[in-house]
Structure formats: structure tokens, C-alpha cells
Write a protein that holds these residues in place. Structure first.
Motif, short mmCIF file in Angstrom:
data_model
loop_
_atom_site.label_atom_id
_atom_site.label_comp_id
_atom_site.label_asym_id
_atom_site.label_seq_id
_atom_site.Cartn_x
_atom_site.Cartn_y
_atom_site.Cartn_z
N SER A 57 0.81 -1.22 0.00
CA SER A 57 0.00 0.00 0.00
C SER A 57 0.84 1.27 0.00
N ASN A 58 2.13 1.18 0.38
CA ASN A 58 3.00 2.36 0.40
C ASN A 58 3.53 2.72 -0.98
N SER A 59 3.40 1.80 -1.94
CA SER A 59 3.93 2.06 -3.28
C SER A 59 2.87 1.94 -4.36
N CYS A 60 1.60 1.97 -3.95
CA CYS A 60 0.50 1.69 -4.87
C CYS A 60 -0.62 2.71 -4.63
N PHE A 61 -1.15 3.27 -5.72
CA PHE A 61 -2.15 4.34 -5.61
C PHE A 61 -3.39 3.99 -6.44
N PRO A 62 -4.46 3.52 -5.80
CA PRO A 62 -5.69 3.22 -6.54
C PRO A 62 -6.35 4.49 -7.07
N PHE A 63 -7.04 4.36 -8.20
CA PHE A 63 -7.76 5.52 -8.75
C PHE A 63 -9.03 5.07 -9.44
N ARG A 64 -9.91 6.04 -9.60
CA ARG A 64 -11.18 5.86 -10.31
C ARG A 64 -11.30 6.97 -11.33
N SER A 65 -11.56 6.62 -12.59
CA SER A 65 -11.69 7.61 -13.67
C SER A 65 -13.11 7.67 -14.18
N GLN A 66 -13.62 8.87 -14.33
CA GLN A 66 -14.90 9.11 -14.99
C GLN A 66 -14.73 9.96 -16.24
N ALA A 74 -1.72 2.97 -9.82
CA ALA A 74 -0.43 3.52 -10.24
C ALA A 74 0.62 2.99 -9.27
N LEU A 75 1.72 2.48 -9.81
CA LEU A 75 2.76 1.86 -9.00
C LEU A 75 4.04 2.68 -9.09
N ARG A 76 4.70 2.83 -7.97
CA ARG A 76 5.98 3.51 -7.95
C ARG A 76 7.03 2.71 -8.73
N HIS A 77 8.16 3.34 -8.99
CA HIS A 77 9.28 2.64 -9.61
C HIS A 77 9.77 1.53 -8.68
N PRO A 78 10.42 0.47 -9.18
CA PRO A 78 10.87 0.33 -10.57
C PRO A 78 9.73 -0.06 -11.51
N GLU A 79 9.83 0.40 -12.74
CA GLU A 79 8.80 0.08 -13.72
C GLU A 79 8.92 -1.37 -14.15
#
Length: 427
Positions: free
Chosen positions: A81-90, A210-215
Motif C-alpha cells: 500500500s506504500n507504493s500503490c495508488f488506486p484511482f477511479r476515472s470518470q 499507479a505503481l511507484r518505480h521500478p517500472e
């Protein structure tokens, strides 16, 4: 990080795996793709309840059947959870024809009930909205506070109109983006698609992480596609039309390649309702992108591609062919327990009665792919790979057997943990 894909004979197999993931998912973020197969509505509702309660933050969708013996499957990915950012798009995209109970887009918004609420239709000028989105690239909720430099990978599930979102995600030029077109579900849940974020259910837009690096290491394969001719150069193109190849009529070149390959083709020389034909853009000798050929005009010569744009003038391209009855299969490297990569893959796979056999447990309960998150959709995927700080223009493929994967090597500090449940459902 934990990845696993479960193929199950019955919902009980999925319930068992979900219960074993509870300890790993505590305080983490869960990504899931559920293919319900022939599960009853009550089993489906119970599965969704357990999945969305498995972690504090969840992102998911209903996906299509994998090319395997059982239509019931679920893929799981657990992220820190420290390197991951959930999102919702409309953010809306281009208009799309819907089938089922509703024949237009519905209102975009959350729903808290489980799989059965109806929503009134709305009348929206989607063409005008899309024109606005060409210049309006405001990021969706959940991504607005992030620095573009800190994000290496973006993964999402989307409805059939991702153009507005993919335009906005260009704000992260160094990030590789990979989206799955969620399965069409109007006859299953009454929604065009069925997306999940935490305890909310959505029927349009997109959800993702969205995930932090490394890609991740990105790769695209077009399984079952066979080259028809030698590479050529695009010498004239406009929009999604290829007007000339090697300064020659491209439709006539395609028909000549089809005849030379001995392919049994319709007497009318029409591309409609025959095998799959595509035009690939090459990087070195590999297919970098591939677009379905929708139609061709032997007299004018133009070829229309299922794409927003044709390859640019000067691009090296090649015709490919996929026989209509070619079976979609899962690549062995995704099911090999010795594979050092932790892999997330989206595969274009139409519903079919053909399937791949896997080694089952003694009681025939099903199978687990360890360290692999694999989800399928008839709509395929949308991809934008990044290299040296720049990402390519978004493109999509629904060619059966096309597979886009993201891979991560196991970290020395154990950040990417091995799958604790390899093998069959019962060990």
C-alpha cells in the motif's frame, strides 16, 4: 507483491484460495479480475463480497474466460500500500454502441448494492465530450497529487471508451500503461461492464492502480499470427488508412500474399467474415504493434485498420494472418513455476468451447498459476509502453491471442514475494 491465477471447477475452489490470501492482503491493496463462468448469481454475489472485503483497498473487474478448461477463474495481485495508488476515472471517451437492457451510456457514478440495481439512461453528446478531452487532460481522482517522476507503471480496467483516460495518463510520460477492456456484462449484471473499487460497483469509466518505480518490463506477443510476406515500407497513409506500401496498391499486395500462401479465400476477395488479417509495425524484426485490417479496396488500394491512426510514412510493416479456427492458448512461460518473473498479463480471448488442458489435482478441483496474474477479454487490451522516459501513443489490440505482459524480477529484500500456494488448489 503476490500474484496468482486460479482456475476452478466450482466457486468452492475460489473461496478456499481467497481465505488463504487473507493473511497476505492485510493492510495491502488487492487487484483482481474475476471470470464468473457459469456461477449462479448468488455465488457470484458472494465471491464479489469476499473479494472486495479481502483487503482495505481493492480494484477489480469482471473479465472474460481464460483459454482453459473451466470458465470460472480469478486472478489476484497484492501490492504494498506504500507504493500503490488506486484511482477511479470518470473521464469520458468516444461513444460506443451498447447491447442488452440499455442501448446508451448510463450515468457515471458509484453503486453500493450488489450486482442488481438498475440505472436510468442518459443522453450525452459523446462526440463533443471527446473533442473537449483532446485538450482537457485533468487526472482522475487518486492520481492528481502524484509526481510524474515517481510512477513507473499504471494498470487499469476500462469500459469500451478509454480515450479520455489514456489522454490524461500522458501526464506520466515515463510510466508504462496497460489497460484491460472489461468483459461485456449486460446479460450477466445488467451493466455494460462491471468494475469494482473498494465497496463500490461501477458500470462505466475505469478503475486502476499507479505503481511507484521500478517500472515493469513490458512485452507484447501476437500468438498464432503468421507472417504473409516480406516487410514493406509505408509510403502513403492518412488517418487509419494505408494508401500505399512500397509505392504500390496495398490491397492488391495483400491479396497477392494471400494467394501465394495458398489460403482458401472467398471468391469475392472480400476481407469480411474470413480469417484474421493484420498489419504489424516492426521494430528490428519483431512485431511492435499489430492492427486488424477491417477492409480493403482492390481498385483504390486503400486498407482500413482498426486503429485511430495508420503507421507513419517510412514505417516498416508486414502483413500477418491468423486462421479463423486457431486456438488461443496460454504461453508455457506463464505457467512454468521456474519462471523468475512475476508476471501480469492481459490476453485477447473470445469465448470458445476450445480449451487447454492443465494438470489437475487428484480430485480434479482445478489449478493455480503461481506468480502470474492473467486476465482475458474479448475486447483485448490498450497499451502505452515507456522507454527512456517517453511513452508511445496508446494503441489497442483485440486480435485473438494477442498478449500484453508486465514483468517484475524478484527483489533481494523480498519486496516481491514468491507465491506461497504453487500447484493445484489442494496441497
Amino acid at each position: 507483491m503476490h500474484f496468482s491465477t486460479v482456475l476452478a471447477r466450482s466457486p468452492a475452489g475460489l473461496f478456499s484460495h481467497i481465505s488463504r490470501l487473507a493473511a497476505l492482503s492485510k493492510d495491502q491493496v488487492l487487484l483482481f479480475a474475476l471470470s464468473p463462468g457459469s456461477a449462479s448469481s448468488s455465488d457470484l454475489a458472494q465471491l464479489v463480497q469476499k473479494l472486495t472485503a479481502l483487503a482495505p483497498r481493492t480494484i477489480g473487474c469482471l473479465s472474460g474466460p481464460l483459454p482453459a478448461r473451466y470458465g470460472l477463474s480469478c486472478s489476484f495481485a497484492i501490492f504494498d500500500s506504500n507504493s500503490c495508488f488506486p484511482f477511479r476515472s470518470q473521464i469520458p471517451g468516444r461513444a460506443s454502441t451498447q447491447v442488452g437492457r440499455r442501448h446508451s451510456f448510463r450515468q457515471k457514478g458509484p453503486q453500493t448494492d450488489l450486482l442488481d440495481r438498475d440505472v436510468p439512461s442518459g443522453n450525452i453528446d459523446w462526440g463533443a465530450v471527446w473533442d473537449q478531452n483532446l485538450t482537457n487532460n485533468e487526472l482522475p481522482t487518486g492520481l492528481q497529487s502524484l509526481s510524474p517522476d515517481e510512477i513507473g507503471t499504471i494498470i487499469y480496467f476500462t469500459d469500451a471508451a478509454p480515450e479520455g483516460l489514456s489522454n490524461a495518463l500522458a501526464r506520466f510520460p515515463a510510466a508504462t500503461k496497460l489497460g484491460l477492456f472489461a468483459a461485456s456484462t449486460p446479460f450477466l449484471t445488467g451493466r455494460p461492464v462491471t468494475l469494482f473499487k473498494d465497496d463500490k460497483i461501477y458500470e462505466s469509466g475505469a478503475v486502476g492502480l499507479a505503481l511507484r518505480h521500478p517500472e515493469a518490463h513490458a512485452r507484447v506477443q501476437f500468438l498464432g499470427m503468421e507472417p504473409l510476406c516480406e516487410p514493406m515500407l509505408v509510403t502513403q497513409a492518412e488517418g487509419n488508412l494505408v494508401i500505399s506500401l512500397n509505392n504500390k496498391n496495398p490491397t492488391q499486395l495483400l491479396l497477392a500474399a494471400i494467394r501465394a500462401a495458398g489460403i482458401d479465400f472467398a471468391a469475392s476477395d472480400s476481407l469480411k467474415d474470413n480469417d484474421e488479417f493484420a498489419l504489424a509495425t516492426l521494430r528490428a524484426e519483431d512485431s511492435h504493434q499489430m492492427c486488424t485490417i477491417m477492409s480493403g479496396d482492390p481498385s483504390r488500394g486503400t486498407i482500413a485498420l482498426r486503429s485511430l491512426s495508420a503507421p507513419p510514412i517510412g514505417a516498416r510493416v508486414q502483413f500477418f494472418h491468423r486462421p479463423k479456427f486457431t486456438r488461443v492458448t496460454i504461453p508455457p512461460e506463464l505457467t512454468n513455476p521456474a519462471n523468475p518473473m512475476h508476471t501480469l498479463g492481459f490476453i485477447a480471448c473470445p469465448e470458445t468451447s476450445q480449451y487447454t488442458h492443465f494438470q489437475e489435482s487428484a480430485d480434479g478441483d482445478g489449478h493455480i498459476f503461481g506468480d502470474t496474474f492473467l486476465a482475458a477479454s474479448e475486447g483485448g487490451f490498450i497499451s502505452s509502453r515507456a522507454q527512456e522516459g517517453r511513452s508511445e501513443a496508446p494503441w489497442s489490440s483485440a486480435i485473438p491471442g494477442s498478449l500484453a505482459t508486465l514483468g517484475w524480477m524478484s527483489a533481494e529484500d523480498g519486496t516481491i514475494a514468491p507465491n506461497p500456494f504453487p500447484g493445484s488448489l489442494r496441497n
